[in-house]
Every structure is written in C-alpha cells, then in structure tokens.
Design a protein around this motif. Structure first.
Motif, mmCIF file in Angstrom:
data_model
loop_
_atom_site.group_PDB
_atom_site.id
_atom_site.type_symbol
_atom_site.label_atom_id
_atom_site.label_comp_id
_atom_site.label_asym_id
_atom_site.label_seq_id
_atom_site.Cartn_x
_atom_site.Cartn_y
_atom_site.Cartn_z
ATOM 1 N N ALA A 192 -71.700 47.257 -72.093
ATOM 2 C CA ALA A 192 -72.148 48.022 -73.255
ATOM 3 C C ALA A 192 -71.978 47.269 -74.570
ATOM 4 O O ALA A 192 -72.754 47.467 -75.507
ATOM 5 N N ILE A 193 -70.948 46.401 -74.631
ATOM 6 C CA ILE A 193 -70.658 45.687 -75.879
ATOM 7 C C ILE A 193 -70.589 44.187 -75.591
ATOM 8 O O ILE A 193 -69.636 43.727 -74.955
ATOM 9 N N PRO A 194 -71.565 43.417 -76.016
ATOM 10 C CA PRO A 194 -71.562 41.967 -75.762
ATOM 11 C C PRO A 194 -70.284 41.312 -76.279
ATOM 12 O O PRO A 194 -69.759 41.677 -77.325
ATOM 13 N N SER A 195 -69.777 40.331 -75.525
ATOM 14 C CA SER A 195 -68.556 39.634 -75.908
ATOM 15 C C SER A 195 -68.873 38.374 -76.700
ATOM 16 O O SER A 195 -69.813 37.653 -76.388
ATOM 17 N N GLN A 196 -68.060 38.106 -77.734
ATOM 18 C CA GLN A 196 -68.190 36.878 -78.499
ATOM 19 C C GLN A 196 -67.155 35.850 -78.057
ATOM 20 O O GLN A 196 -67.068 34.765 -78.613
ATOM 21 N N VAL A 197 -66.366 36.209 -77.044
ATOM 22 C CA VAL A 197 -65.304 35.338 -76.560
ATOM 23 C C VAL A 197 -65.573 34.846 -75.144
ATOM 24 O O VAL A 197 -65.357 33.682 -74.820
ATOM 25 N N ILE A 198 -66.045 35.756 -74.299
ATOM 26 C CA ILE A 198 -66.277 35.437 -72.885
ATOM 27 C C ILE A 198 -67.770 35.335 -72.616
ATOM 28 O O ILE A 198 -68.534 36.235 -72.963
ATOM 29 N N ASP A 199 -68.177 34.232 -72.003
ATOM 30 C CA ASP A 199 -69.591 34.010 -71.668
ATOM 31 C C ASP A 199 -69.915 34.796 -70.401
ATOM 32 O O ASP A 199 -69.491 34.418 -69.302
#
Length: 222
Positions: A192-199
C-alpha cells in the motif's frame, strides 16, 4: 456508473478475497469455456486500458463474441470486474502454495512466502497495475473494509502456520493468528505504501528482510 472496486472487494456476507481464498483451497475449476474466454478477454482489456475506461462492448469485441453473450454470463460490468479480480486473487493463492513447496524448512517457507506474495501481487498486470494506476479503486479496499481483506489473508497464513505446527516444524506454543496478523500487516504495508529504503523489486533484499524480521516470529518468545 463505473464499478466501485473497493465495494466489490468487501461487499456482501463474504468478501471477494474470501471467495477467492475458498476457490483456491477447494481447487475450484472453470468449466464454462465461453465464460473463461470472456474472463480472459476482460483481463487483457482491463490490463490495457484500465477498468474505468473499458466497456462490456470492448470485452465482447476482444473475446470475439456478441455483447449479448457477455451479458448472459455477467449481467453487469460490476459482476464481470468482480469475477476477473477474484480469479487473479485465486491465482495468487495458488502461486503462493506452489512456491512454498520448494522450501525445505519452515523458515525458508516464510521467506519464500513473503517474497512470492510481493512479487505475485506487484507483478500482476491487473492487480499491480491497479495499485499503481488506479490506487483509489484498490488500495482503499485493503484498509477501509473493517479489516476483512487483511483478515482473509491472515486466515490463509495462519492456516499455513498451523500446518507447520502439526508437522512439528514450528512450536505448538506459537500463536498462529497473532504471528500471521503481523506478517500480513508488514506485507500489506509494503504493497500500500511504496518504500524509499527497501527495493521491492530486489528479491534478495526482500528475502533478507524476511529472515531478519519475519523468521524470528516463528519462535514463541521471539
């Protein structure tokens, strides 16, 4: 009126995802060839243009059948959308079960299940495409349906954990429902919420996350 997918996913006594789960566990089969042909055409149509921009006429044309034939099997566009999405979620459950069979240990099955789930849903042209292109249709159904969507997947994962308990590969003291709840909530948050830390496109990175944070949950006091 355009179909409200969030309503379709959670309407009625049993949600769409719950019915897809029942289909997968019960190994429901598609026996109506014309119906399957229409569903295939609808899936392709929705992937190409999205649900809101597609019509029943578009689906009929792509399936090579008359509009009347489509309406005989699916009385409304909402009904057609529901069946297409339901079939994709059923395929997700089927794929999950196949993927985890490759693992030798309970820990490996947790890792494979986590990676497989994110890959299957994000990589699905329809479901993943909807989450990216039409999030207002799909994402709200995951978080605004009183927990029914999450609850269905939790039931599925808890069932797998209980299977591990019966096989003696996981402690009988493990609270399968609570652990499944936490695992599913972590997975759902990534969707639901894209990660900016984990690809999320890096399977090795996802596997490392699962081993570090999910596998320890298999210990009753972990």
């Amino acid at each position: 009126m355009e179909p409200a997918l969030s309503a379709l996913l959670s309407s009625g006594e049993e949600s769409l995802l719950e019915r897809a789960y029942s289909d997968a566990v019960g190994r429901a089969d598609e026996v109506d060839e014309a119906r399957a042909r229409i569903l295939d055409a609808a899936y392709e149509q929705f992937c190409r243009l999205g649900i809101q921009r597609s019509t029943m006429e578009d689906v009929a044309r792509r399936a090579g059948v008359s509009r009347i034939t489509v309406y005989r099997r699916f009385t409304t566009k909402d009904a057609l959308v529901e069946q297409v999405v339901r079939r994709e979620f059923r395929r997700y459950f089927d794929r999950f079960l196949i993927d985890i069979e490759q693992a030798e240990t309970a820990a490996d099955r947790v890792v494979l299940g986590f990676v497989s789930s994110l890959r299957a849903i994000r990589g699905n042209p329809l479901i993943g495409g909807l989450m990216e292109a039409e999030p207002d249709l799909l994402v709200p159904s995951m978080i605004n349906d009183g927990g029914r969507t999450l609850g269905t997947v939790r039931q599925f994962v808890a069932g797998q954990l209980r299977h591990e308990q019966r096989a003696g590969t996981v402690s009988s003291e493990l609270d399968a429902d609570v652990v499944a709840e936490m695992m599913v909530r972590i997975s759902a948050s990534f969707l639901a919420i894209p990660s900016q830390v984990i690809d999320l496109d890096d399977d090795e990175q996802l596997a490392a996350v699962a081993r570090r944070f999910l596998v320890p949950m298999l210990e009753p006091n972990g």
